[in-house]
Design a protein around this motif. Sequence first.
Motif, PDB file in Angstrom:
ATOM      1  N   ASN A 124      38.338  43.456  45.793  1.00  0.00           N
ATOM      2  CA  ASN A 124      38.235  42.013  45.533  1.00  0.00           C
ATOM      3  C   ASN A 124      36.933  41.567  44.870  1.00  0.00           C
ATOM      4  O   ASN A 124      36.957  40.663  44.051  1.00  0.00           O
ATOM      5  CB  ASN A 124      38.496  41.223  46.812  1.00  0.00           C
ATOM      6  N   LEU A 127      37.629  41.780  41.275  1.00  0.00           N
ATOM      7  CA  LEU A 127      38.633  40.827  40.788  1.00  0.00           C
ATOM      8  C   LEU A 127      38.104  39.403  40.820  1.00  0.00           C
ATOM      9  O   LEU A 127      38.555  38.550  40.055  1.00  0.00           O
ATOM     10  CB  LEU A 127      39.896  40.908  41.650  1.00  0.00           C
ATOM     11  N   HIS A 130      37.282  37.573  37.790  1.00  0.00           N
ATOM     12  CA  HIS A 130      38.381  37.018  36.993  1.00  0.00           C
ATOM     13  C   HIS A 130      39.121  35.941  37.775  1.00  0.00           C
ATOM     14  O   HIS A 130      40.225  35.552  37.409  1.00  0.00           O
ATOM     15  CB  HIS A 130      39.358  38.134  36.605  1.00  0.00           C
ATOM     16  N   GLY A 132      40.471  36.276  40.670  1.00  0.00           N
ATOM     17  CA  GLY A 132      41.641  36.807  41.372  1.00  0.00           C
ATOM     18  C   GLY A 132      41.274  37.435  42.700  1.00  0.00           C
ATOM     19  O   GLY A 132      40.102  37.660  42.992  1.00  0.00           O
ATOM     20  N   GLU A 133      42.294  37.678  43.498  1.00  0.00           N
ATOM     21  CA  GLU A 133      42.073  38.442  44.730  1.00  0.00           C
ATOM     22  C   GLU A 133      43.373  39.111  45.135  1.00  0.00           C
ATOM     23  O   GLU A 133      44.450  38.692  44.719  1.00  0.00           O
ATOM     24  CB  GLU A 133      41.546  37.558  45.872  1.00  0.00           C
ATOM     25  N   PHE A 149      48.988  39.514  44.742  1.00  0.00           N
ATOM     26  CA  PHE A 149      47.884  39.169  43.849  1.00  0.00           C
ATOM     27  C   PHE A 149      47.808  37.660  43.754  1.00  0.00           C
ATOM     28  O   PHE A 149      48.811  36.995  43.526  1.00  0.00           O
ATOM     29  CB  PHE A 149      48.110  39.774  42.464  1.00  0.00           C
ATOM     30  N   CYS A 153      44.991  36.647  38.921  1.00  0.00           N
ATOM     31  CA  CYS A 153      45.810  37.841  38.682  1.00  0.00           C
ATOM     32  C   CYS A 153      47.290  37.508  38.611  1.00  0.00           C
ATOM     33  O   CYS A 153      48.080  38.284  38.109  1.00  0.00           O
ATOM     34  CB  CYS A 153      45.642  38.845  39.823  1.00  0.00           C
ATOM     35  N   VAL A 159      48.546  42.244  34.841  1.00  0.00           N
ATOM     36  CA  VAL A 159      48.550  42.548  36.274  1.00  0.00           C
ATOM     37  C   VAL A 159      49.131  43.937  36.544  1.00  0.00           C
ATOM     38  O   VAL A 159      48.674  44.650  37.417  1.00  0.00           O
ATOM     39  CB  VAL A 159      49.279  41.456  37.100  1.00  0.00           C
ATOM     40  N   THR A 162      46.362  46.342  35.760  1.00  0.00           N
ATOM     41  CA  THR A 162      45.328  46.227  36.780  1.00  0.00           C
ATOM     42  C   THR A 162      45.817  46.889  38.058  1.00  0.00           C
ATOM     43  O   THR A 162      45.127  47.677  38.688  1.00  0.00           O
ATOM     44  CB  THR A 162      45.037  44.739  37.086  1.00  0.00           C
TER      45      THR A 162
END
Length: 196
Positions: A124, A127, A130, A132-133, A149, A153, A159, A162
């Motif tokens: 995390n 991420l 960006h 995201g988590e 996600f 994300c 995704v 990723t």
Amino acid sequence: MSQSIQITDSAQGYLAELLEKQNVEGIAVRIFITQPGTPYAETCLAYSRPGEEEPTDEKLDLDKITVFLDKNSVPFLDEAVVDFNADRMGGQLTIKAPNAKMPKVNADSPLEDRVNYVLYSEINPGLAAHGGEVKLTQLTEDSVAVLAFGGGCQGCAAVDLTLKDGVEKTLLERIPELAGIRDVTDHSDTSQAYYR
């Protein structure tokens, strides 16, 4: 009795002075963590008048003060340090609890805890840049981690890349017992669907 938390002499002295100003016989300090084991964990110190502590609290009788530790918070207070740094402005009480957001895990910890640990400590933070988590939504009986996600994300064209490259690789390297991982929005798995 837990000695996982360290309260420095200067912090004890400072807290003792604060307690004295309350003019309450037998007043203590209570330390607890809200939402322990999540990214939103906050470590809190509060006054605890006699009788305000919980029956399950761990009691620490220190040289200058008495401290109650919330039972559920104790594992997350491992290696925590309460310190007081005096300065010209009076000083500042600091609490560092490196394990508040995630319990320390080892090879004997439940698989779920270990997956969460890797997500929160390694995946995390990357991420987050960006927006995201990733969260673990379930662990299937055959040891497949189903991940959700969120944030930047979700619905991102990359995704799949990723997910497949980074997250899966990291998780499987760290936790060899995992059979694999799946995205909670992965519709390629039709085993649960009614149509064939």
